[in-house]
Design an enzyme around this catalytic site. Sequence first.
Site, PDB file in Angstrom:
ATOM      1  N   HIS A 142     -31.970 -42.086  16.420  1.00  0.00           N
ATOM      2  CA  HIS A 142     -30.661 -41.979  15.755  1.00  0.00           C
ATOM      3  C   HIS A 142     -30.803 -41.292  14.397  1.00  0.00           C
ATOM      4  O   HIS A 142     -30.054 -40.369  14.083  1.00  0.00           O
ATOM      5  CB  HIS A 142     -30.048 -43.371  15.582  1.00  0.00           C
ATOM      6  CG  HIS A 142     -28.789 -43.378  14.762  1.00  0.00           C
ATOM      7  ND1 HIS A 142     -27.611 -42.800  15.201  1.00  0.00           N
ATOM      8  CD2 HIS A 142     -28.525 -43.870  13.513  1.00  0.00           C
ATOM      9  CE1 HIS A 142     -26.678 -42.952  14.262  1.00  0.00           C
ATOM     10  NE2 HIS A 142     -27.211 -43.591  13.232  1.00  0.00           N
ATOM     11  N   GLU A 209     -25.290 -51.316  18.307  1.00  0.00           N
ATOM     12  CA  GLU A 209     -26.331 -52.007  17.552  1.00  0.00           C
ATOM     13  C   GLU A 209     -26.516 -53.420  18.095  1.00  0.00           C
ATOM     14  O   GLU A 209     -25.668 -53.933  18.826  1.00  0.00           O
ATOM     15  CB  GLU A 209     -25.956 -52.111  16.063  1.00  0.00           C
ATOM     16  CG  GLU A 209     -25.584 -50.772  15.437  1.00  0.00           C
ATOM     17  CD  GLU A 209     -25.578 -50.787  13.911  1.00  0.00           C
ATOM     18  OE1 GLU A 209     -26.109 -51.745  13.315  1.00  0.00           O
ATOM     19  OE2 GLU A 209     -25.035 -49.823  13.331  1.00  0.00           O
ATOM     20  N   GLN A 248     -16.557 -41.256   5.862  1.00  0.00           N
ATOM     21  CA  GLN A 248     -17.957 -41.459   5.479  1.00  0.00           C
ATOM     22  C   GLN A 248     -18.542 -40.203   4.825  1.00  0.00           C
ATOM     23  O   GLN A 248     -19.224 -40.268   3.802  1.00  0.00           O
ATOM     24  CB  GLN A 248     -18.762 -41.819   6.743  1.00  0.00           C
ATOM     25  CG  GLN A 248     -20.225 -42.167   6.514  1.00  0.00           C
ATOM     26  CD  GLN A 248     -20.956 -42.470   7.840  1.00  0.00           C
ATOM     27  OE1 GLN A 248     -20.360 -42.440   8.922  1.00  0.00           O
ATOM     28  NE2 GLN A 248     -22.231 -42.765   7.740  1.00  0.00           N
ATOM     29  N   TYR A 252     -19.700 -40.775   0.765  1.00  0.00           N
ATOM     30  CA  TYR A 252     -20.979 -41.490   0.721  1.00  0.00           C
ATOM     31  C   TYR A 252     -21.912 -41.077  -0.418  1.00  0.00           C
ATOM     32  O   TYR A 252     -22.872 -41.779  -0.726  1.00  0.00           O
ATOM     33  CB  TYR A 252     -21.692 -41.388   2.077  1.00  0.00           C
ATOM     34  CG  TYR A 252     -22.566 -40.176   2.272  1.00  0.00           C
ATOM     35  CD1 TYR A 252     -23.957 -40.272   2.135  1.00  0.00           C
ATOM     36  CD2 TYR A 252     -22.012 -38.941   2.602  1.00  0.00           C
ATOM     37  CE1 TYR A 252     -24.765 -39.162   2.321  1.00  0.00           C
ATOM     38  CE2 TYR A 252     -22.813 -37.849   2.789  1.00  0.00           C
ATOM     39  CZ  TYR A 252     -24.188 -37.949   2.646  1.00  0.00           C
ATOM     40  OH  TYR A 252     -24.972 -36.851   2.825  1.00  0.00           O
TER      41      TYR A 252
END
Length: 425
Positions: A142, A209, A248, A252
């Site tokens: 990932h 997750e 995001q 961020y």
Amino acid sequence: MYPTPDSSPRPWIEIPADSDFTLQNFPFGIFETGTLGARAATAIGDFVVDLAAMQELRYFDDLHLPRGIFEQPYLNDFIALGPATWRAVRKRLIALFSTDGPGALRNYPDSQDEVLHPHSEVRMRMPVYVRDYTDFYSSEEHATNVGTMFRGKENALMPNWKHLPVAYHGRASSIVVSGTPVRRPWGQLKPGDGDPVHAPSRLLDFELEMGAIIGQGNALGEPIPTAQAEDHIFGLLLFNDWSARDIQKWEYVPLGPFLGKNFASSVSPWIVTLDALAPFRVPGPKQDPPVLPYLRAEGDRNFDIQLEVAIEVPGYPEQVVCRSNHRYLYWSLAQQIAHHASGGCNLQVGDLLASGTISGPTPDSYGSMLELSWRGSKPLSMPDGSERRFLQDGDVVIMRAFAAKEGLRVGFGEVRTEILPALEG
Ligand code: CA
């Protein structure tokens, strides 16, 4: 050695072949019905087992549990009793539901009526009151995929990534249980070279997750060695870390995720213990370069847990879009916990440590739409003929997890969430 299926205890209750809730499992959760208030439960086959009723019927008398410990809206007080108690209760449940165990429950249909509820007749609730939530970033696949998309293949992994389990502190208040719809968030988006706008996210995503629920804390200032780290885990559940990629991307820098993540995360209702998962332990990926001494861990620290994500468009059969596995995680739970506490931070009962998106090596094992559609460049076809780059309103996202081998099966159930449209502006 673990018992082979032939010598394993057998249940007296019928358990469907594909059930997640076998005699090996006995996860913990919280349920309610139209007439019964929130209470603790385990699950076997098609039934939810009322632990408060079992305590009333005196099946746990010799375990000396506090009165009413299972008649609470969260498991936290039960969890705080410690690993010896969780183990004793699970062991008792295995015995009570085995053909060769004590026969009291098996031979008393009245007690069974009181204790067993079909899954379809109860509502599952948040199993724990989550005090603090940390999200790791522990899948090399990932991190490499995301890094490649945003920085190019050469600089995909940041220099720190193979030296420490990277994480950030997330938001606990917006963690919701399976079945709770999630609304598309508003946020600041910055389209290309234009000025920022305040609008609903257009790039809504899931992240596959697993979460670990902390069962024993550590005192402030006292680290946890890797060898003891797993003793601090009550169990694992599925965790969908909802992400708004456009929010995001703009927000961020330089401090990390905020509104792109904090609007919701979803968990499965059942917490599966590491004892139940013990037969499925596997070694993790080889760590190269070698980690610093405080992160070294012996033994098999990963789990062969099969993971999948499906999307259901209303009116059509669901479509599996990802199949992955917990075993791919580069950083183990023991290392995450040891690192978390190594600076003196005190973990507490009910804390949730999420693994980070668990992607595998092949494109169909990527654990987010960002990766599956490769930033929108490879849309997925859906059964209704539409395409998905990211999630649409009305989509239902379903995550499932189970471990299976040689006739043993231990599963987590699912986390199922419908996406609601954003509020009107
Ligand atoms: Ca995440």
